[in-house]
Design a protein around this motif. Structure first.
Motif, PDB file in Angstrom:
ATOM      1  N   ASP A 128       6.997   1.609   5.231  1.00  0.00           N
ATOM      2  CA  ASP A 128       5.769   0.852   5.473  1.00  0.00           C
ATOM      3  C   ASP A 128       4.859   0.910   4.245  1.00  0.00           C
ATOM      4  OD1 ASP A 128       3.377  -0.203   6.324  1.00  0.00           O
ATOM      5  OD2 ASP A 128       3.180   1.074   8.091  1.00  0.00           O
ATOM      6  N   GLY A 129       4.681  -0.223   3.581  1.00  0.00           N
ATOM      7  CA  GLY A 129       3.792  -0.288   2.425  1.00  0.00           C
ATOM      8  C   GLY A 129       4.478   0.096   1.133  1.00  0.00           C
ATOM      9  N   HIS A 180      -1.886  -6.608   7.745  1.00  0.00           N
ATOM     10  CA  HIS A 180      -1.386  -6.374   6.386  1.00  0.00           C
ATOM     11  C   HIS A 180      -2.429  -6.814   5.372  1.00  0.00           C
ATOM     12  CE1 HIS A 180       2.635  -5.541   7.835  1.00  0.00           C
ATOM     13  NE2 HIS A 180       2.579  -6.620   8.586  1.00  0.00           N
ATOM     14  N   HIS A 185       7.440  -6.666   3.133  1.00  0.00           N
ATOM     15  CA  HIS A 185       7.127  -5.580   4.062  1.00  0.00           C
ATOM     16  C   HIS A 185       8.248  -5.474   5.084  1.00  0.00           C
ATOM     17  CE1 HIS A 185       4.559  -3.011   6.595  1.00  0.00           C
ATOM     18  NE2 HIS A 185       3.704  -2.975   5.591  1.00  0.00           N
ATOM     19  N   GLU A 210      -5.033   0.709   3.279  1.00  0.00           N
ATOM     20  CA  GLU A 210      -4.600  -0.383   4.159  1.00  0.00           C
ATOM     21  C   GLU A 210      -4.587   0.089   5.605  1.00  0.00           C
ATOM     22  OE1 GLU A 210      -1.979  -2.965   6.505  1.00  0.00           O
ATOM     23  OE2 GLU A 210      -1.744  -0.845   6.128  1.00  0.00           O
ATOM     24  N   GLU A 211      -4.072   1.301   5.826  1.00  0.00           N
ATOM     25  CA  GLU A 211      -3.820   1.758   7.194  1.00  0.00           C
ATOM     26  C   GLU A 211      -5.079   2.079   7.993  1.00  0.00           C
ATOM     27  OE1 GLU A 211      -1.185   1.475   8.720  1.00  0.00           O
ATOM     28  OE2 GLU A 211       0.546   1.718   7.409  1.00  0.00           O
ATOM     29  N   HIS A 251       0.817  -1.220   0.000  1.00  0.00           N
ATOM     30  CA  HIS A 251       0.000   0.000   0.000  1.00  0.00           C
ATOM     31  C   HIS A 251       0.847   1.264   0.000  1.00  0.00           C
ATOM     32  CE1 HIS A 251       0.891   0.623   4.345  1.00  0.00           C
ATOM     33  NE2 HIS A 251       1.038  -0.686   4.309  1.00  0.00           N
TER      34      HIS A 251
END
Ligand SMILES: [Zn+2]
Length: 432
Positions: free
Chosen positions: A114-115, A379, A211, A148-149, A103
């Motif tokens: 992150d992502g 995730h 990730h 996603e978050e 993401h």
């Protein structure tokens, strides 16, 4: 230099590949340019990234991704849930799709890795196989999943993709209903069409995600590659406590039903229960709002965001009943009105043992050290685990820091992760 990669990254050309029969490993320099280009989009003065779902920076990052893929000669598409894809087709007819995703959205004040790392790596896997001219038995699709978050809903894009997004989950989203509606409007998406993003699971060959670990275990143990076995499940609730507001100077202490004090009790009791009875689980109250919120007013209302996580669904049930029973008892004992609003439930996901083995073979083949471990963070991979063989690769996070501008992974470790991802695709292609 525990974290350094294979001594010499291999750049295999077509003929090379035939001779060595090896996947098209890459050195990662080109990927680094792309990673850094993305890190500039929505960059913060602290050195991190602020790309909440459907913010201008998020749109810009997604546009960059599609343009980069198109410029490299890949097919691109955007589905009804706003998922952005780059596709490397296969010559085989009626072939399935191996999905490589992550993401480009971030938490507010998040980190660069992150992502983003997973999306850029996925793109470069497609580029590596395209350049090598490898005839894979499946198409490859690199996807940037929507939200996603959880700025709005959490795992919105990947759940829509696999068909587990429900109309109900859109009614009480984490970020509130108004924010969801406004976000969808900004993105040009329609709520009633989100579910159309669903793909038939029979069309999928599997799912892989690279990730950062977001925890300290790989670094502490000096291990280069994490093979994720399970992803924790979580449940979240909005807790509303209603006491009685009043003048902070004139209302006697023994006459108060202070919502802030009730909130403090809830936070402490919830923590005590999990620490003493569920030591492998975690519980968090991540937000507390008091109303009306002033020095000189006893708070009448407190609103809490409560969330807990465990690898075991039965344990989630047990935590839910123990914690909610305790909150009810506390509220009753102190004359506090209570409202408990369920927000989200994510099942723990067991990732595919065969894919775990393929990741491990790929890493060991590159001379890298591996460790099997669970993921305490959620995730997009967890959306896929119930419907298609799913695997996840972790690379070390320095200091275990994540959701923070100081998030950092050594570039050598990133390149290791990319090459393990490429090798895993190759392993799955051989098995197909
Ligand atoms: Zn992530």
């Amino acid at each position: 230099m525990l974290m350094s990669g294979p001594a010499k990254p291999l750049l295999a050309a077509d003929s090379d590949r035939e001779r060595t029969n090896r996947p098209p490993w890459v050195d990662g320099d080109r990927m680094r340019e792309d990673f850094e280009a993305l890190a500039r989009i929505g960059s913060t003065p602290e050195g991190g990234i602020g790309r909440p779902t459907f913010s201008d920076a998020h749109f810009a990052a997604r546009t960059w991704f599609l343009a980069r893929a198109e410029a490299a000669g890949l097919d691109t598409r955007v589905d009804a849930a706003g998922n952005h894809s780059a596709v490397l087709p296969t010559r085989r007819r009626d072939a399935r799709v191996l999905v490589l995703g992550s993401h480009l959205d971030s938490v507010p004040g998040g980190g660069r890795y992150d992502g983003t790392l997973g999306v850029v790596a996925a793109l470069h896997v497609l580029l590596a196989f395209k350049q090598a001219g490898t005839d894979l038995p499946f198409a490859l699709e690199a996807i940037d999943f929507t939200d996603e978050e959880g700025t709005l809903v959490g795992l919105l894009g990947s759940e829509a993709f696999v068909g587990t997004l429900t109309v109900k989950s859109l009614q009480t989203p984490r970020g509130g209903r108004d924010a969801l509606m406004a976000g969808l409007r900004r993105a040009g998406l329609r709520e009633e069409r989100l579910l159309d993003a669903r793909r038939d699971p029979r069309s999928l060959a599997g799912y892989l995600e690279l990730h950062i670990e977001q925890g300290p275990r790989l670094e502490r143990e000096g291990v280069q590659i994490g093979v994720v076995t399970t992803i924790v499940g979580s449940r979240s609730f909005r807790i509303v406590l209603r006491g009685r507001g009043g003048h902070a100077g004139t209302m006697p202490m023994d006459a108060r039903r202070d919502a802030a004090v009730a909130a403090a009790r809830v936070i402490l009791r919830a923590q005590e229960i999990v620490i003493s009875d569920f030591p492998s689980a975690v519980i968090t109250v991540g937000d507390v709002r008091l109303e009306p919120g002033a020095f000189n007013v006893v708070p009448g209302v407190a609103r809490l965001a409560l969330e807990f996580r465990s690898q075991d669904d039965g344990e989630l049930d047990a935590i839910e009943s123990a914690v909610l029973a305790r909150i009810r008892a506390e509220a009753e004992a102190h004359g506090i009105g209570l409202e408990v609003i369920p927000v989200a439930r994510w099942q723990p996901s067991r990732l595919d043992p065969g894919v775990c083995d393929a990741i491990e073979r790929s890493a060991v083949g590159l001379g890298l050290t591996t460790k099997r471990l669970p993921s305490g963070a959620g995730h997009d991979a967890q959306s896929f685990a119930p419907v298609t063989p799913t695997g996840m690769i972790f690379v070390p996070s320095v200091g275990g820091v994540s959701h923070d501008p100081r998030e950092y992974t050594a570039w050598g470790d990133v390149v290791n992760g990319l090459n393990v991802l490429i090798g895993t695709v190759d392993e799955l292609a051989r098995a197909d």
